[in-house]
Design a protein around this motif. Structure first.
Motif, PDB file in Angstrom:
ATOM      1  N   ILE A  12       0.864  -1.174   0.000  1.00  0.00           N
ATOM      2  CA  ILE A  12       0.000   0.000   0.000  1.00  0.00           C
ATOM      3  C   ILE A  12       0.907   1.232   0.000  1.00  0.00           C
ATOM      4  O   ILE A  12       1.819   1.334   0.816  1.00  0.00           O
ATOM      5  CB  ILE A  12      -0.902   0.045   1.251  1.00  0.00           C
ATOM      6  N   TYR A  13       0.636   2.143  -0.921  1.00  0.00           N
ATOM      7  CA  TYR A  13       1.301   3.440  -0.937  1.00  0.00           C
ATOM      8  C   TYR A  13       0.284   4.457  -0.462  1.00  0.00           C
ATOM      9  O   TYR A  13      -0.836   4.505  -0.960  1.00  0.00           O
ATOM     10  CB  TYR A  13       1.758   3.800  -2.353  1.00  0.00           C
ATOM     11  N   ARG A  14       0.684   5.289   0.487  1.00  0.00           N
ATOM     12  CA  ARG A  14      -0.274   6.247   1.054  1.00  0.00           C
ATOM     13  C   ARG A  14       0.375   7.619   1.166  1.00  0.00           C
ATOM     14  O   ARG A  14       1.483   7.739   1.668  1.00  0.00           O
ATOM     15  CB  ARG A  14      -0.731   5.790   2.426  1.00  0.00           C
ATOM     16  N   GLN A  15      -0.356   8.623   0.737  1.00  0.00           N
ATOM     17  CA  GLN A  15       0.063  10.009   0.880  1.00  0.00           C
ATOM     18  C   GLN A  15      -0.732  10.613   2.023  1.00  0.00           C
ATOM     19  O   GLN A  15      -1.949  10.482   2.067  1.00  0.00           O
ATOM     20  CB  GLN A  15      -0.230  10.784  -0.406  1.00  0.00           C
ATOM     21  N   ILE A  19      -1.266   5.017   8.365  1.00  0.00           N
ATOM     22  CA  ILE A  19      -2.408   4.176   8.703  1.00  0.00           C
ATOM     23  C   ILE A  19      -2.005   3.239   9.841  1.00  0.00           C
ATOM     24  O   ILE A  19      -0.826   2.976  10.062  1.00  0.00           O
ATOM     25  CB  ILE A  19      -2.920   3.377   7.487  1.00  0.00           C
ATOM     26  N   TRP A  49       3.989   7.203   2.559  1.00  0.00           N
ATOM     27  CA  TRP A  49       4.199   5.979   3.332  1.00  0.00           C
ATOM     28  C   TRP A  49       4.088   4.769   2.424  1.00  0.00           C
ATOM     29  O   TRP A  49       3.287   4.750   1.505  1.00  0.00           O
ATOM     30  CB  TRP A  49       3.154   5.859   4.441  1.00  0.00           C
ATOM     31  N   TYR A  51       3.586   0.611   2.897  1.00  0.00           N
ATOM     32  CA  TYR A  51       3.286  -0.507   3.788  1.00  0.00           C
ATOM     33  C   TYR A  51       3.396  -1.786   2.975  1.00  0.00           C
ATOM     34  O   TYR A  51       2.688  -1.951   1.992  1.00  0.00           O
ATOM     35  CB  TYR A  51       1.885  -0.377   4.382  1.00  0.00           C
ATOM     36  N   TRP A  80     -11.751  -0.214   1.507  1.00  0.00           N
ATOM     37  CA  TRP A  80     -11.011   0.881   2.146  1.00  0.00           C
ATOM     38  C   TRP A  80     -11.704   2.225   1.897  1.00  0.00           C
ATOM     39  O   TRP A  80     -11.796   3.061   2.788  1.00  0.00           O
ATOM     40  CB  TRP A  80      -9.579   0.909   1.622  1.00  0.00           C
ATOM     41  N   GLU A  81     -12.207   2.426   0.685  1.00  0.00           N
ATOM     42  CA  GLU A  81     -12.829   3.702   0.339  1.00  0.00           C
ATOM     43  C   GLU A  81     -14.327   3.726   0.634  1.00  0.00           C
ATOM     44  O   GLU A  81     -15.001   4.695   0.322  1.00  0.00           O
ATOM     45  CB  GLU A  81     -12.564   4.023  -1.132  1.00  0.00           C
TER      46      GLU A  81
END
Length: 125
Positions: A12-15, A19, A49, A51, A80-81
């Motif tokens: 998972i790539y998160r801006q 999380i 981030w 994960y 998730w959304e």
């Protein structure tokens, strides 16, 4: 380790804000997989981030394993959304070879059956 001995990676790539494991692990569990390990990395200073999860499942029991990555990612993202519920029906994506949309239809049928007075719970169905 899983019965077939296979471990795959799910990333998972998160801006933005990080999380928590308690928000991700239930969704992965509902998809019918076992989380083996997790590594989190902060990339740069912009709040990016990464994960990386080690996930396991018995590939010999998975129909249409070639399309599994796309179906799995879509189902996770839908949950998730908030476009789809995260519940035990989502395991049908991995173990039944279904798409997230197909699982939503089955979930709707189950809700209809509950309203019609069926004695069976969602867990039983």
């Amino acid at each position: 380790m899983t019965p077939s001995g296979s471990v795959r990676r799910f990333t998972i790539y998160r801006q933005g804000s990080p999380i928590t494991l308690s928000s991700v692990l239930p969704m992965l569990h509902d998809l019918g997989i076992e989380v083996i390990d997790e590594r989190a990395y902060a990339i740069g200073t912009d709040g990016l981030w990464l994960y990386d999860f080690g996930v396991g499942f018995d590939e010999t029991a998975v129909p249409d394993v070639d399309t599994l990555p796309a179906r799995f990612c879509r189902a996770f993202l839908d949950a998730w959304e908030g476009r789809s519920d995260s519940d035990g029906f989502n395991a049908l994506v991995v173990h039944g070879g279904l798409s997230s949309r197909n699982v939503d239809i089955i979930r709707a049928y189950a809700a209809y059956l509950r309203q019609a007075g069926t004695p069976f719970s969602q867990g039983y169905l």
